[in-house]
Design a protein around this motif. Sequence first.
Motif, PDB file in Angstrom:
ATOM      1  N   THR A 213       0.823  -1.209   0.000  1.00  0.00           N
ATOM      2  CA  THR A 213       0.000   0.000   0.000  1.00  0.00           C
ATOM      3  C   THR A 213       0.859   1.261   0.000  1.00  0.00           C
ATOM      4  O   THR A 213       0.411   2.329  -0.434  1.00  0.00           O
ATOM      5  CB  THR A 213      -0.946   0.000   1.222  1.00  0.00           C
ATOM      6  N   PHE A 216       1.169   3.769  -3.009  1.00  0.00           N
ATOM      7  CA  PHE A 216       0.270   4.887  -3.321  1.00  0.00           C
ATOM      8  C   PHE A 216       0.979   6.240  -3.238  1.00  0.00           C
ATOM      9  O   PHE A 216       0.474   7.239  -3.753  1.00  0.00           O
ATOM     10  CB  PHE A 216      -0.949   4.880  -2.400  1.00  0.00           C
ATOM     11  N   TYR A 269      -2.959   3.106   4.137  1.00  0.00           N
ATOM     12  CA  TYR A 269      -3.599   4.076   3.249  1.00  0.00           C
ATOM     13  C   TYR A 269      -4.025   5.331   4.001  1.00  0.00           C
ATOM     14  O   TYR A 269      -3.884   6.444   3.488  1.00  0.00           O
ATOM     15  CB  TYR A 269      -4.807   3.464   2.537  1.00  0.00           C
TER      16      TYR A 269
END
Length: 305
Positions: A213, A216, A269
Amino acid sequence: MITKEGKRSIVIHSVIFAAWVGLVVFASFRDLEISRVLSNGDSFLGALIAKVAEWPAYSILPLSSVVLFYNGDLTKNKRANATIKAIFALVNYGGWTLWFIASEKLVEVPHEIGFSLVYAAMFSAASLYFGKFVNKDVMKKLFKFAIFALIVLAATQLVITLIKNGWSRARYRDMLKYDSFEMFTPWYKPNGFRKIDGYRLTSFPSGHTNSATNLFILTALCYIFPSWKKRKTLVYILIGAFVALTMVYRVVYNAHFLSDTLWGAFISYVIFYIAKRITFKGGKYTFEERTKESEGSTEGEKIAE
């Protein structure tokens, strides 16, 4: 006033969050059954994901330190600047060392620290050398991005590590090894710090999913180089697909339960999103050393593309 893009972002995030909540609720009651159905400790893709999913987190330090090295002239004192550059060079070497230690199984080299130290020295020298060929304006723009990436890395690793040590949840493969499912605990039950035969129980949350993640952070490049903005949706989709694949195959490979991966992705996130909102307020890049950011307005952007 919320822009059209902002409204679309709210809708997309709301839908994804609702789906995430539904999956967490489902996993709360069916974690063990899901693992039993998907279990395949011999999965080739599971073994591959076990290695490459670590790369995003381990790559941030060596790559960001190259950017910081070439932005090391932070004072008017040449000696101080030389010291700063030396520190970033050492950080770069340390980052590559960790990268190779984590990657030894994938590249099938002997598991000896000496090999990682040698390879790290080679890659560190190469990355610092080739970094000088990157346009100076581009390096200046990437300075803030490098700081942002390091903040996300440090925050996610700290939070994930603290939770792992506090929850001490057994992995599915631990249960298979001891042929006992009595050690199974739901994700919402912290167990304090505990070990089995000297082995730490660190199933919750998933560190590999957290690392995947971390990718990102690449979406922030769209704020630094506006001409890349049209690629942002594609970047989000590709990274999202990789994260989803990591989540599934960490369960398949008996390394985690579904809830472990759901929370690993969520924590990472959220930290990324908060850091991005603070660093790039309103979707704008405000670093004082920036150059003009109109599409194609600088030679640096042309090179970056």
